[in-house]
Scaffold this active site. Structure first.
Site, PDB file in Angstrom:
ATOM      1  N   GLU A  14       4.865   2.251  -2.960  1.00 43.68           N
ATOM      2  CA  GLU A  14       4.007   3.435  -2.933  1.00 43.68           C
ATOM      3  C   GLU A  14       2.616   3.092  -3.464  1.00 43.68           C
ATOM      4  OE1 GLU A  14       7.234   7.044  -3.683  1.00 43.68           O
ATOM      5  OE2 GLU A  14       5.909   6.433  -5.329  1.00 43.68           O
ATOM      6  N   CYS A  15       1.588   3.441  -2.734  1.00 41.56           N
ATOM      7  CA  CYS A  15       0.185   3.373  -3.132  1.00 41.56           C
ATOM      8  C   CYS A  15      -0.187   2.002  -3.697  1.00 41.56           C
ATOM      9  CB  CYS A  15      -0.133   4.497  -4.114  1.00 41.56           C
ATOM     10  SG  CYS A  15      -1.911   4.868  -4.204  1.00 41.56           S
ATOM     11  N   GLY A  16      -0.232   1.837  -5.010  1.00 40.47           N
ATOM     12  CA  GLY A  16      -0.546   0.532  -5.578  1.00 40.47           C
ATOM     13  C   GLY A  16       0.407  -0.542  -5.110  1.00 40.47           C
TER      14      GLY A  16
END
Length: 497
Positions: free
Chosen positions: A337-339
């Site tokens: 997720e994301c990072g």
């Protein structure tokens, strides 16, 4: 059956008025008195809970009305606050701000009403005198179903200033008192990054600063009066235990899931991790910054954080990046997720223009931007079978990012296909057009924004890898963590052959 839990919502008139400072200060002071304090955060924020955790040396849990729903909010609160002397729930933005400008969905007010909790309203009183009474009266009278029971003034200039604020409010409504405040203290402010606070690690938030704010709360705020208000809250209704991850009985261990956790990766909802454990996963932490080898695990979970801040150290750890590529090559499930998505890209390009090599499983470059690229709630529907399960799975989450994916000039071969996941439901409708320029990778998600309703393709899938900018909250669909554990267990069986 009802449960008596002393509780108080610490809300604000707007973002930036000092809700986190007030919550941390009050919690620290109460803990110094020997009380057990349970802490919660309204909304999707990952950072404020790290300050809560440091204040009481425990875990803070998010309560988000839009992502979780009423039943999951109530059950999570009841389970996690059980046995505490008092529960403090920090609000999000202003008291009535949420997912919609015309309704209370996703707001602090919604959570306070679901919990039937009194509200302590935090006001930034800098440059204010009698006007505090007008401001408080507007908030107190806006929703008759909500009880604003006390006022805490932040950025107070002096004891004399606090007395003026008390007198102004008492003249208008003695039953809604100013129960103290916190003095202006620039030297002890919590450090900030992007639109909010930095993560509350030891470097950003030494113990001495926590003790300072606890002492200020003891000296400046009427804690006894706040406790009396919290203890007068009515019982919290019981809800079905199955909606709370904390109340689930974990089955025998099905698989081990490696969770990236260090300075670069630490954005995880405690509820999500509990749901993985409740589905039969043993969670094993590892550091993409420091560890040269992966632990012996059957799947990887790469959460969000600040990989761009630690891009040099992540790039320098080529050994672990090689390990992760090899793990994917053997069909090991990887959820990011994301990072985590940024880390799986070919490179992270920081604002200084430098490109730092990353894992390379997502054939794109994650480029940092000066301006915010996405912010807000989203709803996801999977468009194909993934390591989370079959097509048609729906769940909710949010986005908050300063980076974007840019197409790469170099294609990366897709890893092996994932092990079998649970039975697939009927296929969903065809996905909408891609949000960004086409990437040489499958888009497995249809992502609909809560505000505006725009739909885009996202969720980057290559074999056993699934990466996205969406921070998901699995209370919105408990089948998702069960699907990830099932994929990990299937890979475990493949490894044992």
């Amino acid at each position: 059956m009802h449960r008596a839990i002393p509780r108080l919502v610490v809300a604000g008139t707007a973002s930036g008025v000092g809700k986190t400072t007030a919550t941390v200060a009050i919690a620290r002071a109460l803990r110094a008195r020997g009380l057990e304090v349970a802490l919660f955060k309204c909304g999707p924020d990952y950072l404020d809970p790290t300050y809560h955790a440091r204040a009481v040396a425990g875990t803070s849990h998010n309560l988000d009305g839009w992502m979780m729903g009423r039943e999951a909010v109530l059950s999570t609160f009841a389970a996690e606050a059980a046995g505490a002397d008092v529960a403090l729930i920090e609000g999000v933005m202003g008291l009535f701000d949420g997912a919609s400008p015309t309704g209370e969905e996703g707001s602090t007010a919604e959570i306070a009403k679901w919990l039937e909790a009194p509200v302590a309203l935090v006001v930034d009183a800098s440059g204010m005198a009698r006007s505090v009474a007008a401001l408080v009266q507007g908030f107190a009278g806006f929703d008759p179903a909500l009880r604003v029971a006390a006022v805490v003034c932040n950025q107070v200039g002096s004891r004399g200033h606090l007395d003026i604020l008390r007198q102004a409010q008492a003249q208008v409504n003695r039953s809604l008192p100013v129960l103290g405040g916190l003095p202006r203290d620039e030297a002890q402010r919590f450090p900030e990054r992007h639109l909010g606070l930095r993560t509350a690690d030891e470097a950003a938030l030494p113990e001495e600063r926590l003790d300072h704010w606890g002492a200020q709360a003891e000296a400046w705020i009427g804690l006894d009066a706040l406790l009396e208000i919290a203890r007068a809250a009515p019982p919290v209704p019981e809800v079905a235990a199955t909606t709370s991850a904390a109340s689930m009985t974990a089955p025998p261990r099905q698989a081990r899931i490696g969770v990236a956790f260090d300075e670069a990766f630490h954005f995880y909802y405690a509820d999500n991790l509990r749901r993985l454990e409740a589905a039969g996963a043993e969670l094993v932490r590892f550091s993409p910054i420091r560890d040269a080898r992966l632990p012996d695990v059957d799947a990887l979970y790469l959460g969000g954080g600040y990989p761009e801040v630690h891009a040099e150290r992540l790039a320098a750890n080529a050994a672990l990046r090689d390990e992760i590529r090899a793990f994917a090559g053997r069909g090991g499930p990887i959820y990011a997720e994301c990072g985590g998505l940024m880390y799986l890209a070919e490179a992270i390009r920081t604002l200084d223009g430098r490109a730092h090599p990353m894992v390379g499983l997502v054939p794109a470059e994650a480029a940092m931007c000066e301006k915010l690229q996405a912010l807000g709630y989203v709803e996801v529907e999977t468009q194909a079978r993934t390591i989370l399960g079959g097509a048609g799975l729906r769940f909710r989450g949010h986005q908050f990012r300063y980076s974007e994916l840019r197409p790469s000039q170099r294609a990366v071969p897709a890893p092996a296909e994932p092990a079998a996941a649970p039975a697939e439901p009927p296929p969903a409708q065809a996905p909408p057009p891609a949000e960004h320029a086409p990437l040489p990778i499958e888009h497995a998600y249809s992502v609909r924004r809560r505000r505006g309703g725009q739909v885009a393709r996202e969720g980057y899938r290559a074999g056993s890898v699934l990466a996205s900018y969406v921070h998901a909250h699995w209370a919105s669909n408990p089948l998702v963590p069960e699907g990830l554990v099932a994929s990990a267990a299937a890979h475990r069986k493949e490894r044992a052959r």
